[in-house]
Motif scaffolding. Structure first.
Motif, short mmCIF file in Angstrom:
data_model
loop_
_atom_site.label_atom_id
_atom_site.label_comp_id
_atom_site.label_asym_id
_atom_site.label_seq_id
_atom_site.Cartn_x
_atom_site.Cartn_y
_atom_site.Cartn_z
N LEU A 174 -7.97 -1.55 5.84
CA LEU A 174 -8.02 -0.09 5.94
C LEU A 174 -7.32 0.39 7.22
CD1 LEU A 174 -8.89 2.60 4.82
CD2 LEU A 174 -11.18 2.23 5.76
N ILE A 175 -7.52 -0.34 8.31
CA ILE A 175 -6.81 -0.02 9.55
C ILE A 175 -5.31 -0.07 9.32
CG2 ILE A 175 -6.25 -0.99 11.82
CD1 ILE A 175 -9.23 -1.66 12.12
N GLY A 176 -4.87 -1.09 8.60
CA GLY A 176 -3.43 -1.20 8.32
C GLY A 176 -2.90 -0.06 7.50
N LEU A 177 -3.66 0.37 6.50
CA LEU A 177 -3.21 1.48 5.65
C LEU A 177 -3.15 2.79 6.44
CD1 LEU A 177 -5.10 0.85 2.29
CD2 LEU A 177 -2.63 0.90 2.64
N LEU A 178 -4.16 3.03 7.25
CA LEU A 178 -4.23 4.30 7.97
C LEU A 178 -3.32 4.32 9.19
CD1 LEU A 178 -8.09 4.89 7.80
CD2 LEU A 178 -6.32 6.09 6.50
N GLY A 179 -2.98 3.15 9.69
CA GLY A 179 -2.12 3.10 10.86
C GLY A 179 -2.79 3.60 12.12
N ILE A 180 -4.08 3.40 12.23
CA ILE A 180 -4.80 3.80 13.44
C ILE A 180 -5.47 2.57 14.05
CG2 ILE A 180 -5.19 6.16 12.66
CD1 ILE A 180 -7.99 5.37 11.85
N VAL A 187 10.01 5.64 3.17
CA VAL A 187 9.19 4.57 3.75
C VAL A 187 10.12 3.43 4.16
CG1 VAL A 187 7.35 2.92 3.29
CG2 VAL A 187 7.24 5.22 2.29
N PRO A 188 9.99 2.94 5.38
CA PRO A 188 10.82 1.81 5.81
C PRO A 188 10.64 0.63 4.86
CG PRO A 188 9.60 2.72 7.67
CD PRO A 188 9.08 3.39 6.44
N PRO A 189 11.70 -0.11 4.60
CA PRO A 189 11.64 -1.19 3.60
C PRO A 189 10.47 -2.14 3.80
CG PRO A 189 13.90 -0.83 4.28
CD PRO A 189 13.06 0.07 5.14
N ASP A 190 10.13 -2.43 5.05
CA ASP A 190 9.05 -3.40 5.25
C ASP A 190 7.67 -2.82 4.99
OD1 ASP A 190 9.12 -1.71 7.38
OD2 ASP A 190 8.74 -3.22 8.89
N GLY A 191 7.59 -1.53 4.69
CA GLY A 191 6.30 -0.95 4.39
C GLY A 191 6.12 -0.65 2.91
N ARG A 192 7.19 -0.84 2.16
CA ARG A 192 7.13 -0.43 0.75
C ARG A 192 6.23 -1.32 -0.08
NH1 ARG A 192 13.60 1.04 0.01
NH2 ARG A 192 13.60 2.46 1.80
N ALA A 193 6.19 -2.59 0.26
CA ALA A 193 5.35 -3.51 -0.51
C ALA A 193 3.89 -3.06 -0.43
CB ALA A 193 5.51 -4.93 0.01
N GLN A 194 3.50 -2.60 0.75
CA GLN A 194 2.12 -2.16 0.93
C GLN A 194 1.79 -0.96 0.05
OE1 GLN A 194 1.11 -0.58 4.81
NE2 GLN A 194 -0.81 -1.72 4.86
N ARG A 233 -2.29 10.00 -8.20
CA ARG A 233 -2.56 9.23 -6.98
C ARG A 233 -1.26 8.68 -6.41
NH1 ARG A 233 -7.77 8.65 -5.28
NH2 ARG A 233 -9.43 8.81 -6.83
N ARG A 234 -0.35 8.30 -7.27
CA ARG A 234 0.94 7.80 -6.77
C ARG A 234 1.65 8.89 -5.97
NH1 ARG A 234 4.70 3.85 -7.24
NH2 ARG A 234 6.89 4.42 -7.48
N GLY A 235 1.61 10.11 -6.47
CA GLY A 235 2.23 11.21 -5.74
C GLY A 235 1.55 11.48 -4.42
N ILE A 236 0.23 11.49 -4.42
CA ILE A 236 -0.53 11.73 -3.18
C ILE A 236 -0.17 10.68 -2.14
CG2 ILE A 236 -2.85 11.65 -2.18
CD1 ILE A 236 -3.88 12.80 -4.89
N GLU A 237 -0.15 9.43 -2.57
CA GLU A 237 0.08 8.35 -1.61
C GLU A 237 1.51 8.33 -1.11
OE1 GLU A 237 -1.36 5.19 -4.10
OE2 GLU A 237 -3.32 6.19 -4.12
N LEU A 238 2.46 8.54 -2.00
CA LEU A 238 3.85 8.56 -1.55
C LEU A 238 4.10 9.73 -0.62
CD1 LEU A 238 5.74 7.45 -4.77
CD2 LEU A 238 5.75 6.29 -2.56
N LEU A 239 3.47 10.85 -0.92
CA LEU A 239 3.63 12.01 -0.04
C LEU A 239 3.07 11.70 1.35
CD1 LEU A 239 4.65 14.88 0.06
CD2 LEU A 239 2.54 15.64 -1.02
N TYR A 240 1.92 11.07 1.37
CA TYR A 240 1.31 10.72 2.65
C TYR A 240 2.17 9.74 3.43
CZ TYR A 240 -1.92 8.41 5.91
OH TYR A 240 -2.50 7.86 7.03
N SER A 291 6.01 8.48 7.58
CA SER A 291 7.15 7.63 7.95
C SER A 291 8.27 8.45 8.56
CB SER A 291 7.68 6.89 6.72
OG SER A 291 6.71 6.00 6.20
N MET A 292 8.53 9.60 7.98
CA MET A 292 9.64 10.41 8.48
C MET A 292 9.38 10.91 9.89
SD MET A 292 11.25 14.00 7.18
CE MET A 292 9.84 14.87 7.89
N ILE A 293 8.22 11.49 10.12
CA ILE A 293 8.00 12.08 11.44
C ILE A 293 7.77 11.03 12.52
CG2 ILE A 293 7.08 14.24 10.52
CD1 ILE A 293 4.32 13.30 11.17
#
Lengths: 176, 176
Positions: A81-87, A163-170, B33-40, B45-47
């Motif tokens: 969960l920490i990894g997903l949230l990035g906090i 999303v940077p390529p190395d984060g897409r798998a996640q 959910r796919r839209g929500i997650e990709l948007l998040y 990632s961009m900012i």
DNA sequence: GAAATTGGGACAGTCATGTTGACTTATCTG
DNA sequence: CAGATAAGTCAACATGACTGTCCCAATTTC
């Protein structure tokens, strides 16, 4: 990208009826700024819908994000969960203390690795997450419906490209 | 979901070759959910790309948003900026005090209404905003290029659909 | 012209959410 | 057994939002 036209003297444009065609290289600054701005306003518009529910519970957006991902991947570990949230662990710790104290989230010891604490929603936590999800869904479903199926595919494609390529798998692993 | 089979013994599916067709009504939860997650993940990632520049200046994302909109609409009033950012006068006040103190933003008295303070970037403010924009552009241009022109159109359409109808005019007015 | 409204600034206090750093405990792995 | 890892905890701090109140100047309204 020049199209050689030798015989005809004045090369006619291929689609003369299109007034403002998008730049083929997508590099015009206005198109970039349009994307930045729509992403900002679209994102904030979507999440704003859940704020009233959260406030009534005395919770914030950080709690919502944790609830969302626990609902999405029940049984995930604290580290995941920490990894997903990035906090950081400390930031999540406070949120998780709130949520377990209110009996919205429960933890159980990992089976393969007993150091892990696997997270899942309690029935009341699942009920709250469902209400919050319904708010997001209302917004997203309306946008999908207005834009159409083909647009949704493009929407997904551009966002995944951000999303940077190395984060897409996640991100992919979260889905499917 | 039982299929009544009366006359023809085995009704063949309409599109037997499509393995995972998108729902025609865009209502499947996974698609939402796919839209929500990709948007998040796409938004964050961009900012994130501009954060290092900001930190080196001792500024935060709030400063970035203010710089961005002042660059986008030079001469806008404090009230207009408050409306775009969706924050209170007090919150913006601190950010604006920082930016004017560092001589990144300057104010001049309004011409039509002398109560107004019209905001614009100083040369050094414009230089900083340009560096920050380049970071966002790098991310967005790559995503546009990977996804293709048609996808970008869909990306825009869905995001605009996320904005409540009464807010769309403001977004459009920012552009063009 | 007086009164009410509006645009903007300032001060004080609070809350939510993030950060770093250091330490502890339990568990797993070599 | 020794070291690495998962998680929890305590303390201190930064950012960026909020509310409430007061004020000033300029504009608008009656």
């Amino acid at each position: 990208m020049t199209v050689p036209i030798s015989a005809s003297p004045v090369p006619a444009p291929v689609s003369p009826l299109k007034v403002t065609p998008a730049s083929p290289l997508f590099l015009r600054e206005d198109e970039i700024r349009r994307g930045i701005e729509l992403l900002y306003f679209g994102y904030t518009s979507m999440i704003r819908g859940a704020d009233a529910i959260l406030e009534a519970q005395g919770l914030g957006r950080a709690h919502h994000r944790a609830l969302y991902f626990i609902a999405r991947r029940p049984g995930l570990s604290v580290g995941e969960l920490i990894g997903l949230l990035g906090i950081t662990k400390q930031s999540l710790g406070r949120v998780l203390t709130d949520l377990t104290g209110r009996e919205l989230v429960e933890q159980r010891v990992g089976v393969a690795d007993r150091r892990q604490r696997l997270l899942s929603l309690t029935p009341s936590g699942a009920a709250l997450e469902a209400r919050l999800f319904t708010e997001l869904e209302r917004s997203m479903a309306r946008a999908y419906g207005e834009a159409g199926q083909q647009a949704v595919t493009g929407f997904w494609a551009v966002l995944m490209g951000l999303v940077p390529p190395d984060g897409r798998a996640q991100v992919e692993a979260l889905q499917g």
